[in-house]
Design an enzyme around this catalytic site. Structure first.
Site, PDB file in Angstrom:
ATOM      1  N   HIS A 112      22.626 -23.903  44.883  1.00  0.00           N
ATOM      2  CA  HIS A 112      22.376 -24.015  43.441  1.00  0.00           C
ATOM      3  C   HIS A 112      20.892 -23.854  43.143  1.00  0.00           C
ATOM      4  O   HIS A 112      20.504 -23.124  42.219  1.00  0.00           O
ATOM      5  CB  HIS A 112      22.844 -25.375  42.922  1.00  0.00           C
ATOM      6  CG  HIS A 112      24.301 -25.628  43.097  1.00  0.00           C
ATOM      7  ND1 HIS A 112      24.883 -26.848  42.842  1.00  0.00           N
ATOM      8  CD2 HIS A 112      25.304 -24.810  43.513  1.00  0.00           C
ATOM      9  CE1 HIS A 112      26.181 -26.771  43.089  1.00  0.00           C
ATOM     10  NE2 HIS A 112      26.455 -25.548  43.500  1.00  0.00           N
ATOM     11  N   TYR A 116      18.747 -20.787  40.846  1.00  0.00           N
ATOM     12  CA  TYR A 116      17.847 -20.872  39.686  1.00  0.00           C
ATOM     13  C   TYR A 116      16.626 -19.966  39.887  1.00  0.00           C
ATOM     14  O   TYR A 116      16.157 -19.326  38.940  1.00  0.00           O
ATOM     15  CB  TYR A 116      17.412 -22.318  39.451  1.00  0.00           C
ATOM     16  CG  TYR A 116      18.571 -23.274  39.315  1.00  0.00           C
ATOM     17  CD1 TYR A 116      19.646 -22.981  38.477  1.00  0.00           C
ATOM     18  CD2 TYR A 116      18.612 -24.472  40.035  1.00  0.00           C
ATOM     19  CE1 TYR A 116      20.722 -23.845  38.367  1.00  0.00           C
ATOM     20  CE2 TYR A 116      19.685 -25.335  39.920  1.00  0.00           C
ATOM     21  CZ  TYR A 116      20.734 -25.026  39.088  1.00  0.00           C
ATOM     22  OH  TYR A 116      21.807 -25.875  38.984  1.00  0.00           O
ATOM     23  N   GLU A 210      29.843 -28.809  41.059  1.00  0.00           N
ATOM     24  CA  GLU A 210      29.421 -30.152  40.660  1.00  0.00           C
ATOM     25  C   GLU A 210      30.623 -31.028  40.308  1.00  0.00           C
ATOM     26  O   GLU A 210      30.624 -32.236  40.570  1.00  0.00           O
ATOM     27  CB  GLU A 210      28.458 -30.090  39.463  1.00  0.00           C
ATOM     28  CG  GLU A 210      27.196 -29.260  39.677  1.00  0.00           C
ATOM     29  CD  GLU A 210      26.261 -29.792  40.753  1.00  0.00           C
ATOM     30  OE1 GLU A 210      26.639 -30.720  41.488  1.00  0.00           O
ATOM     31  OE2 GLU A 210      25.146 -29.261  40.876  1.00  0.00           O
TER      32      GLU A 210
END
Length: 336
Positions: A112, A116, A210
């Site tokens: 993750h 970004y 998540e």
């Protein structure tokens, strides 16, 4: 490795185990399915085609661009600390199945965080990328928003007893199940307007992960408290409720700050959605709802991403324009 102890751990944390993992002989057998679901969610950021986002980002309004960068910084800040914290928790687990599941979760948090950087490298210059990643260190509202969580994570790193582990897991449910959602809503709102769909596709994969992480960590909290009844007290429940109230207030303040004047986002609905998410996470760890007036999702359009675990693979993007397409060159630049 300690062969004098049994393969099946005597406790999740603070117990005895040989260190040998036999998935067919677990204290909590259903967690093998959790492990398999986590593996089934495998993805890589550079397999998401960002070529359209590259063209669209300069066309976003100044407010949308500013919010985009601030939220990416928020998400990167949280997942950077979460990678290390979950890895530490795995090292202190004495049940080898929990070690393995937490190791997979930590690896996914690293993915993750890398995503970004990948998103920003697709749409802005290196200077802008570095500037965006400084927001997590300098923005006063974001620092306030993260302060309590970081204090608990740092305390856990310094004093990893079972009580601190459980408190850290509670904050992990808040991070996984509450703190991301104003950011997720922003990207999904852009997608509703056919903007930055590549970014939103990637966010939906992160969201799916998540949700799975939050479910397992909630189950882990309940199991640890069952094994340690001395911790499962009204005082501890009161501590959890206080942290949830505090976190809802901080997340609401952050969402009002970062989403103010974003077209398509209703801040009152967002505040209700945050309380709805808090209720959901409290139920998952076995506690009562704090906000009985917010048991229904007030942001119906976001339901496809945030309202369930098992249906996230058939969400808005997959039903319509979502494409998980491998590209032949970095970020799809060959298609420009």
């Amino acid at each position: 490795m300690d062969p004098v102890h049994p393969n099946k751990a005597t406790a999740l944390f603070g117990g005895k185990s040989s260190g040998i993992l036999n998935w067919n002989d677990l204290a909590y057998p259903h967690w093998y399915k959790t492990y398999k679901r986590l593996l089934g969610n495998y993805w890589q950021s550079d397999e998401v085609n960002m070529s359209t986002d590259v063209k669209q980002f300069p066309l976003l309004s100044e407010k949308e661009q500013e919010t985009f960068l601030k939220i990416i910084s928020l998400l990167a800040t949280l997942d950077s600390s979460q990678t290390r914290t979950i890895l530490l928790a795995s090292l202190y687990a004495t049940d080898p199945s929990v070690q393995s599941i937490l190791a997979v979760i930590a690896q996914q948090e690293a993915v993750h965080n890398e995503s970004y950087s990948y998103i920003l490298s697709s749409v802005v210059s290196l200077d802008k990328q570095n500037e965006a990643f400084e927001i997590g260190r300098k923005d006063p509202v974001l620092l306030k928003r993260n302060k309590k969580l970081m204090e608990q994570y740092n305390a856990f790193a310094q004093q990893p007893d079972v009580e601190d582990i459980v408190k850290t897991l509670v904050y992990s449910t808040l991070l996984e199940g509450l703190f991301f959602y104003s950011g997720f809503a922003f990207f999904y709102n852009l997608a509703r307007q056919n903007k930055m769909v590549g970014t939103s596709t990637m966010i939906s994969y992160i969201n799916r992960d998540e949700l799975e992480h939050g479910r397992f960590i909630s189950e882990l909290i309940r199991a640890v408290l069952s094994e340690h009844p001395e911790l499962n007290t009204p005082a501890f429940s009161d501590w959890v409720y206080a942290r949830f109230r505090e976190s809802v207030d901080l997340e609401t303040e952050w969402s009002e700050y970062v989403l103010q004047d974003v077209e398509g986002i209703d801040l009152e609905e967002m505040a209700g959605f945050i309380k709805y998410r808090a209720n959901k996470m409290l139920r998952m760890i076995g506690l009562s709802e704090l906000y009985p007036e917010h048991v229904e999702n007030p942001m119906k359009w976001i339901r496809a991403y945030a309202d369930n675990f098992d249906a996230t693979k058939t969400d808005f993007f997959e039903q319509k324009s979502r494409s998980y397409t491998k590209v032949s060159d970095l970020n799809g630049f060959d298609e420009l």
